[in-house]
Enzyme design. Sequence first.
Site, short mmCIF file in Angstrom:
data_model
loop_
_atom_site.label_atom_id
_atom_site.label_comp_id
_atom_site.label_asym_id
_atom_site.label_seq_id
_atom_site.Cartn_x
_atom_site.Cartn_y
_atom_site.Cartn_z
N SER A 63 -3.57 -60.30 41.23
CA SER A 63 -2.12 -60.19 41.51
C SER A 63 -1.37 -61.52 41.45
O SER A 63 -0.14 -61.52 41.50
CB SER A 63 -1.89 -59.55 42.87
OG SER A 63 -2.11 -58.18 42.76
N LYS A 66 1.27 -61.70 38.96
CA LYS A 66 2.61 -61.13 39.18
C LYS A 66 3.68 -62.23 39.27
O LYS A 66 4.86 -61.96 39.06
CB LYS A 66 2.60 -60.24 40.45
CG LYS A 66 1.72 -59.00 40.23
CD LYS A 66 1.43 -58.20 41.48
CE LYS A 66 0.51 -57.03 41.11
NZ LYS A 66 -0.11 -56.35 42.24
N TYR A 188 -0.71 -54.49 32.08
CA TYR A 188 -0.89 -54.88 33.49
C TYR A 188 -2.36 -55.18 33.79
O TYR A 188 -2.68 -56.20 34.43
CB TYR A 188 -0.35 -53.74 34.39
CG TYR A 188 -0.68 -53.93 35.84
CD1 TYR A 188 0.06 -54.79 36.65
CD2 TYR A 188 -1.76 -53.25 36.43
CE1 TYR A 188 -0.26 -54.97 37.99
CE2 TYR A 188 -2.08 -53.43 37.76
CZ TYR A 188 -1.33 -54.29 38.54
OH TYR A 188 -1.66 -54.48 39.87
N TYR A 240 1.40 -59.17 50.81
CA TYR A 240 1.30 -57.74 51.17
C TYR A 240 1.69 -57.48 52.61
O TYR A 240 2.60 -58.13 53.12
CB TYR A 240 -0.11 -57.21 50.86
CG TYR A 240 -0.52 -57.53 49.46
CD1 TYR A 240 0.25 -57.14 48.38
CD2 TYR A 240 -1.66 -58.29 49.21
CE1 TYR A 240 -0.12 -57.45 47.10
CE2 TYR A 240 -2.03 -58.60 47.92
CZ TYR A 240 -1.24 -58.18 46.87
OH TYR A 240 -1.60 -58.50 45.61
N VAL A 258 -6.60 -60.00 44.55
CA VAL A 258 -7.85 -59.46 45.11
C VAL A 258 -9.10 -60.12 44.52
O VAL A 258 -10.21 -59.83 44.96
CB VAL A 258 -7.95 -57.91 44.98
CG1 VAL A 258 -6.94 -57.22 45.86
CG2 VAL A 258 -7.87 -57.45 43.54
N1 GLN Z 1 -5.50 -55.39 39.55
C1 GLN Z 1 -5.37 -55.16 40.96
C2 GLN Z 1 -4.88 -53.75 41.22
O1 GLN Z 1 -4.02 -53.31 40.53
C3 GLN Z 1 -4.46 -56.17 41.54
C4 GLN Z 1 -4.25 -56.00 43.02
C5 GLN Z 1 -4.23 -57.27 43.78
O2 GLN Z 1 -4.68 -58.33 43.35
N2 GLN Z 1 -3.78 -57.16 44.99
O3 GLN Z 1 -5.32 -53.08 42.10
#
Ligand code: GLN
Length: 304
Positions: A63, A66, A188, A240, A258
């Site tokens: 993420s 992003k 994505y 988050y 993650v």
């Molecule tokens: N690729 C992961 C997902 O879509 C990214 C989520 C994350 O890093 N929080 O679940």
Amino acid sequence: MNYQAILNQIHNDIKPIVGQGKVADYIPALAGIDPKKFAMTVHTVDGQYASVGDAEEKFSIQSISKIITLTMAIACADQTIWSRVGREPSGSKFNSLIQLELEQGIPRNPFINAGAHVITDIIYSNHSYPKQAILDFIRYVSLNHEIDFDLAVAHSERETGNRNLAMGYFMKSFGNIHNKVREVLDVYFHQCSIAMSCKDLSTAFLYLANNGVLPTLGKTIISKKDSDRINALMLTCGMYDSVGDFAYRVGLPSKSGVGGGIVSIVPGEMCITVWSPGLSESGNSLVGTRALELFVNYTGKTIF
Ligand code: GLN
């Protein structure tokens, strides 16, 4: 300030907890990562660099990507962004579906998964080769032309990413995804799979510490105003549903993934990056959060 000595001290302090937290095994290709990995880097806008641990080992940025796509979408000057994505913390898990129905397919912010899908949809509409455009951007800002997708991770997530696809189709039913859901989600999953080291990341995001200008190249990436806005969104939405606790403990605009990485910005001064794959309940690196908390305690570098 002697950042190398401070990082050495932090490395020593966190030894008893290294390995704690749970590796993100819902993405099968990430399940085998050694939870004992640890790295931390500091890169200042005036060119100082310090590192500890596996600072040049690449990991899945997930993420953290992003931030890249949001920067690119803002740079496209797409006027639709803020009517399609909100700017409020979500207070729920990064891949929650409930809020989307209650709020008519408009995700709370660009850093939860659904919000990032909309941002990637904007990139898809504005670039003929969206995956290549994302790679080109990250290679440029990180000064590392070898950065690439980890195709095993991208394919693993494409095979198992039913929840992300569900969100995409759900938003499409509200008209908030303009392109084909599978194609947008393919981009994505690729952006999430990008493999980078802490060294790469703390070089790449220096523009957010330097009013939108990449100090390594002297190039403007985005305006100061937009850089401030991305920092504001990172502070309020980047971690988050533990964003409040993180602001309380660390107090820096930050974005986690993650894969266990966290990028933190000290506006006007530096980019700090940490990697430790074990995650807390909310999906943020557990040891990484502690390491950043220690950094702020030792240096007093917080925005408050
Ligand atoms: N690729 C992961 C997902 O879509 C990214 C989520 C994350 O890093 N929080 O679940």
